[in-house]
Design a protein around this motif. Structure first.
Motif, PDB file in Angstrom:
ATOM      1  N   LYS A 129       0.821  -1.200   0.000  1.00 14.78           N
ATOM      2  CA  LYS A 129       0.000   0.000   0.000  1.00 14.78           C
ATOM      3  C   LYS A 129       0.860   1.256   0.000  1.00 14.78           C
ATOM      4  O   LYS A 129       0.627   2.188  -0.789  1.00 14.78           O
ATOM      5  CB  LYS A 129      -0.929  -0.006   1.214  1.00 14.78           C
ATOM      6  CG  LYS A 129      -1.807   1.231   1.307  1.00 14.78           C
ATOM      7  CD  LYS A 129      -2.664   1.203   2.565  1.00 14.78           C
ATOM      8  CE  LYS A 129      -3.495   2.489   2.694  1.00 14.78           C
ATOM      9  NZ  LYS A 129      -4.295   2.499   3.951  1.00 14.78           N
ATOM     10  N   ALA A 130       1.851   1.318   0.875  1.00 13.01           N
ATOM     11  CA  ALA A 130       2.675   2.520   0.982  1.00 13.01           C
ATOM     12  C   ALA A 130       3.507   2.744  -0.275  1.00 13.01           C
ATOM     13  O   ALA A 130       3.679   3.878  -0.725  1.00 13.01           O
ATOM     14  CB  ALA A 130       3.580   2.425   2.203  1.00 13.01           C
ATOM     15  N   SER A 131       4.044   1.685  -0.846  1.00 11.84           N
ATOM     16  CA  SER A 131       4.911   1.816  -2.016  1.00 11.84           C
ATOM     17  C   SER A 131       4.136   2.011  -3.307  1.00 11.84           C
ATOM     18  O   SER A 131       4.641   2.605  -4.259  1.00 11.84           O
ATOM     19  CB  SER A 131       5.808   0.583  -2.150  1.00 11.84           C
ATOM     20  OG  SER A 131       5.026  -0.583  -2.393  1.00 11.84           O
ATOM     21  N   GLY A 189       1.818   2.592  11.532  1.00 12.87           N
ATOM     22  CA  GLY A 189       0.511   2.927  10.988  1.00 12.87           C
ATOM     23  C   GLY A 189       0.587   3.355   9.535  1.00 12.87           C
ATOM     24  O   GLY A 189       1.548   3.056   8.819  1.00 12.87           O
ATOM     25  N   ASP A 190      -0.426   4.075   9.073  1.00  9.05           N
ATOM     26  CA  ASP A 190      -0.484   4.513   7.682  1.00  9.05           C
ATOM     27  C   ASP A 190       0.691   5.428   7.364  1.00  9.05           C
ATOM     28  O   ASP A 190       1.021   6.337   8.133  1.00  9.05           O
ATOM     29  CB  ASP A 190      -1.795   5.250   7.419  1.00  9.05           C
ATOM     30  CG  ASP A 190      -1.902   5.718   5.977  1.00  9.05           C
ATOM     31  OD1 ASP A 190      -2.148   4.869   5.099  1.00  9.05           O
ATOM     32  OD2 ASP A 190      -1.714   6.934   5.728  1.00  9.05           O
ATOM     33  N   ASP A 248      -0.321   8.590   9.898  1.00 11.22           N
ATOM     34  CA  ASP A 248       0.191   8.230  11.227  1.00 11.22           C
ATOM     35  C   ASP A 248       1.715   8.294  11.287  1.00 11.22           C
ATOM     36  O   ASP A 248       2.288   8.784  12.272  1.00 11.22           O
ATOM     37  CB  ASP A 248      -0.278   6.821  11.608  1.00 11.22           C
ATOM     38  CG  ASP A 248      -1.791   6.699  11.662  1.00 11.22           C
ATOM     39  OD1 ASP A 248      -2.445   7.724  11.923  1.00 11.22           O
ATOM     40  OD2 ASP A 248      -2.310   5.597  11.429  1.00 11.22           O
ATOM     41  N   PHE A 249       2.357   7.790  10.263  1.00 10.16           N
ATOM     42  CA  PHE A 249       3.820   7.749  10.254  1.00 10.16           C
ATOM     43  C   PHE A 249       4.393   9.167  10.282  1.00 10.16           C
ATOM     44  O   PHE A 249       5.351   9.454  11.008  1.00 10.16           O
ATOM     45  CB  PHE A 249       4.301   6.986   9.016  1.00 10.16           C
ATOM     46  CG  PHE A 249       5.768   6.685   8.995  1.00 10.16           C
ATOM     47  CD1 PHE A 249       6.471   6.443  10.161  1.00 10.16           C
ATOM     48  CD2 PHE A 249       6.463   6.634   7.792  1.00 10.16           C
ATOM     49  CE1 PHE A 249       7.830   6.153  10.139  1.00 10.16           C
ATOM     50  CE2 PHE A 249       7.815   6.344   7.753  1.00 10.16           C
ATOM     51  CZ  PHE A 249       8.501   6.111   8.924  1.00 10.16           C
ATOM     52  N   PHE A 307      12.162   4.387  -0.624  1.00  6.08           N
ATOM     53  CA  PHE A 307      10.996   3.709  -1.174  1.00  6.08           C
ATOM     54  C   PHE A 307      10.657   2.503  -0.295  1.00  6.08           C
ATOM     55  O   PHE A 307      11.450   1.560  -0.196  1.00  6.08           O
ATOM     56  CB  PHE A 307      11.307   3.261  -2.603  1.00  6.08           C
ATOM     57  CG  PHE A 307      10.160   2.640  -3.333  1.00  6.08           C
ATOM     58  CD1 PHE A 307       8.966   3.319  -3.497  1.00  6.08           C
ATOM     59  CD2 PHE A 307      10.268   1.366  -3.878  1.00  6.08           C
ATOM     60  CE1 PHE A 307       7.908   2.751  -4.195  1.00  6.08           C
ATOM     61  CE2 PHE A 307       9.225   0.788  -4.570  1.00  6.08           C
ATOM     62  CZ  PHE A 307       8.033   1.486  -4.730  1.00  6.08           C
ATOM     63  N   PRO A 308       9.485   2.486   0.353  1.00  2.00           N
ATOM     64  CA  PRO A 308       9.162   1.412   1.316  1.00  2.00           C
ATOM     65  C   PRO A 308       8.614   0.159   0.644  1.00  2.00           C
ATOM     66  O   PRO A 308       7.492  -0.277   0.908  1.00  2.00           O
ATOM     67  CB  PRO A 308       8.102   2.080   2.205  1.00  2.00           C
ATOM     68  CG  PRO A 308       7.382   3.012   1.280  1.00  2.00           C
ATOM     69  CD  PRO A 308       8.422   3.526   0.311  1.00  2.00           C
TER      70      PRO A 308
END
Length: 708
Positions: free
Chosen positions: A199-201, A463-464, A468-469, A596-597
């Motif tokens: 999701k994050a990447s 978290g998101d 949150d992050f 990049f996560p």
């Protein structure tokens, strides 16, 4: 009595001893006999004592010793020896000390060794359950493969892309034989990432791949056979006759209206290049003033530079991987990305730029024919001549970016450049990967970007990512980078913040392309025991110079930061080690830098608390900045069960299982007889070295009996 001299003490006169003198009335008295004989008696006693002593000594000397049978034995008394001083402790070299420490670290009882392992990195087709809950007597069937084009997150409208011809001579996006095929969904038992996230990447994590759908288009049949004589029959493409460079150039030409016009490199350039440039043809029309979005909003182009060297082993998985990268990233994107090989010629005695047959002869000897047209050569002598003031640092182990700096000077048509390692693999579609990196890097705000990039993102802890992050990092870390940091002898060349940090609502930087994108945290090396933390030269502040590092050196850089790196090398005589260079330049000059996560998997079930304390155990939850960082020499062993690190022990066997090979006592023909072909989720793997036995040589392909 005379007068006393000044300072002389008074003394009583001495009284003389009495002397007997006869008095008148005592004259008739005489001394007694005792008084007369006393001296004589004293003399006689002395003589007798001396004579007695002589007799005793004479008798002792003439006495015979007793026989040994009569004498009681007496234990001999051992002489008391002084204890010897301990031997001096041997002085170990730094290399020997490091080796000892690392070996000791491997033997330690790491907390994660007690975590239960799982088999969720790779599953079989039988793990796709296609039965509905209300179905009775259902025989589970694997889902059908669907065509996967990698366009899910592409910023451009695919309709604006002119289709490009693939290796089979037809438009690649219209040919089923050139397509990549995937299974929609996730196999039962497949695990989620341990670090990072889909999701994050922005990487598509809703699909799975097996080797047939992933590599059939790139000659899988060429290497999967039992009879070596069947090779030519198995492949539907004469791969040696393919010219990937021509295919890419034609693709760019067909899509030239999407890209900015580029001036040709001057003929008198001091740089070297052996590529036949075709990026500006005479037929190109002048820029149009129409409202066509494809002409006004020019697409920025990216060069993907794969570093290889003379003597490298070209196994089947290497070749299929490069074919996939060219077809999926370059041709499918209509030329937005373009792939090159940078061949490091180790023998400096070869006259690369003056010999009649050079560099073509060297390329033919060390690179498969299909990649000749995308290969550029270089050597260390070339770098030393370009950076003569830094000749002692101009070699690939310390300065691989110098060759990227050189390439950028030769290729003005590109805005971004990837340094890509030869042993990196992506199990998903390459266009999906590169577009995800591009989008993520552009969308990140600058506020808190260094603090977020200095941590390993753990969704269960942070978290998101975009909400949150951001807030948690902001609150726990009091040190906020805003614009360039102050460094003696460095004049920042990046943009200044448009407003105070407190007044910015995560706005500055959104829509701005990142100058550096790495695939692990850009950690603070200060306080760590990372191998190359003190490899910097020319800075008056020395080891106190602020700097960041990212392992491994693979990542994306902008032309802007490459120009600054070149400037610092050639004009300021500044240099830092390869894995610190682009990130540190961004820090010093106020450029945009991010991490990049991407999804990273482990072979066991970590707890969130253990992940955080292990990978973000530094001050204020950072990955670096302290002695026990996982990037320190003795603590890197924590990465061995992860799928992305230079010392990973998961990447290679996982990729081999995808190719149908038994690895780490699992996968392979017998396993697949039970569970079906191996399927995996999209993930980046490193290192993968020689996953298949088939190997290219100038005389042709060498195969094992089984083809594996």
């Amino acid at each position: 009595m005379g007068l006393l001299n000044e300072g002389q003490d008074f003394q009583e006169p001495e009284t003389p001893p009495p002397v007997w003198t006869p008095a008148k009335n005592d004259f008739w008295k005489k001394p007694s006999r005792w008084q007369i004989c006393m001296p004589r008696l004293r003399l006689l006693a002395k003589v007798l004592l001396g004579l007695l002593g002589f007799v005793v000594v004479f008798k002792v000397m003439n006495t015979k010793p007793l026989p040994s049978s009569v004498i009681e034995p007496v234990e001999p008394v051992e002489p008391v020896e002084e204890p010897l001083p301990p031997p001096p402790v041997p002085v170990l070299t730094e290399h020997e000390l490091t080796e000892q420490t690392i070996e000791a670290a491997k033997r330690q009882d790491w907390v994660w060794k007690d975590f239960p392992t799982h088999d969720g990195l790779a599953r079989g087709l039988s793990h796709f359950n296609t039965c509905r809950q209300d179905e009775e007597h259902c025989n589970p069937r694997p889902p059908k493969l669907v065509r996967y084009d990698g366009y899910k997150h592409m910023q451009e409208d695919p309709a604006d892309i002119v289709q490009c011809t693939g290796p089979r001579g037809v438009p690649i996006n219209e040919s089923d034989e050139d397509a990549v095929w995937a299974y929609p969904g996730i196999a039962a038992g497949a695990v989620d990432p341990t670090l990072g996230s889909y999701k994050a990447s922005g990487i598509d994590g809703s699909v799975s791949f097996d080797r047939v759908g992933r590599f059939q288009a790139y000659g899988l049949d060429q290497f999967d056979y039992l009879d070596p004589e069947a090779e030519r029959k198995a492949s539907d493409v004469e791969w040696d006759s393919i010219k990937w460079g021509d295919l890419q150039d034609s693709c760019v030409s067909a899509n030239r209206l999407r890209f900015k016009p580029v001036k040709e490199r001057p003929d008198n350039s001091i740089q070297y290049s052996n590529i036949r440039h075709k990026h500006d043809s005479a037929q190109k029309p002048p820029p149009s003033s129409s409202m066509d979005a494809g002409r006004l909003n020019k697409t920025k182009r990216t060069a993907i530079l794969i570093r290889v060297w003379t003597g490298a082993t070209w196994t089947a998985d290497v070749v299929m991987n490069i074919r996939a990268m060219i077809a999926e990233a370059s041709l499918a994107s209509g030329g937005k990305y373009q792939v090159f090989l940078l061949l490091h010629v180790k023998d400096e005695g070869i006259p690369l730029f003056t010999g009649e047959d050079q560099p073509d002869a060297t390329i033919r000897k060390h690179v498969p024919p299909e990649f000749h047209s995308i290969t550029e050569v270089w050597n260390h002598a070339q770098l030393r001549s370009l950076y003569s003031n830094m000749a002692e640092h101009a070699f690939v182990g310390r300065s691989p970016w110098m060759i990227i700096q050189w390439f950028a000077r030769n290729h003005p048509e590109f805005d971004f450049f990837y340094q890509w390692e030869f042993d990196v693999r992506f199990t998903g579609h390459y266009l999906d990967w590169f577009e995800a990196v591009d989008n993520f890097a552009r969308d990140q705000p600058r506020k808190g970007i260094w603090e977020r990039s200095g941590r390993m993102y753990i969704p269960e802890v942070h978290g998101d990512y975009n909400s949150d992050f951001r807030l948690s990092v902001r609150e726990e870390d009091p040190h906020h980078v805003w614009g360039p940091v102050s460094v003696e002898s460095v004049r920042p060349r990046g943009p200044k913040p448009p407003r105070a940090q407190e007044e910015d609502n995560y706005e500055w930087g959104v829509g701005e392309d990142s100058d550096w994108v790495g695939f692990l945290p850009s950690f603070n090396v200060t306080g760590t025991n990372w191998w190359f933390r003190d490899y910097l030269w020319g800075y008056p502040q020395g080891k106190s110079t602020p700097r960041r590092a990212t392992l491994i050196a693979q990542g994306r850089v902008s032309r802007r930061v490459l120009d600054i790196m070149n400037y610092e090398n050639s004009e300021n005589n500044h240099h830092v080690d390869a894995e610190m260079f682009p990130q540190t330049m961004c820090l010093h000059h106020g450029l945009k830098s991010t991490t990049f996560p991407h999804p990273i998997f482990a072979d066991r079930q970590w707890t969130p608390e253990a992940l955080q304390s292990t990978f973000n155990g530094g001050p204020f939850g950072q990955s670096g900045g302290f002695w026990n960082s996982t990037f320190s020499k003795w603590n890197e062993f924590a990465w061995t069960n992860m799928t992305w690190y230079y010392s990973s022990q998961q990447a290679m066997p996982l990729y081999q299982r995808l190719l149908g090979i038994t690895a780490a006592e699992t996968g392979g023909p017998e396993w697949e007889d039970v569970y079906g072909r191996t399927v995996v989720r999209p993930m980046l793997l490193h290192p993968v070295k020689g996953a298949k036995a088939a190997k290219w040589t100038p005389e042709g392909w060498m195969h094992s009996i089984s083809g594996r």
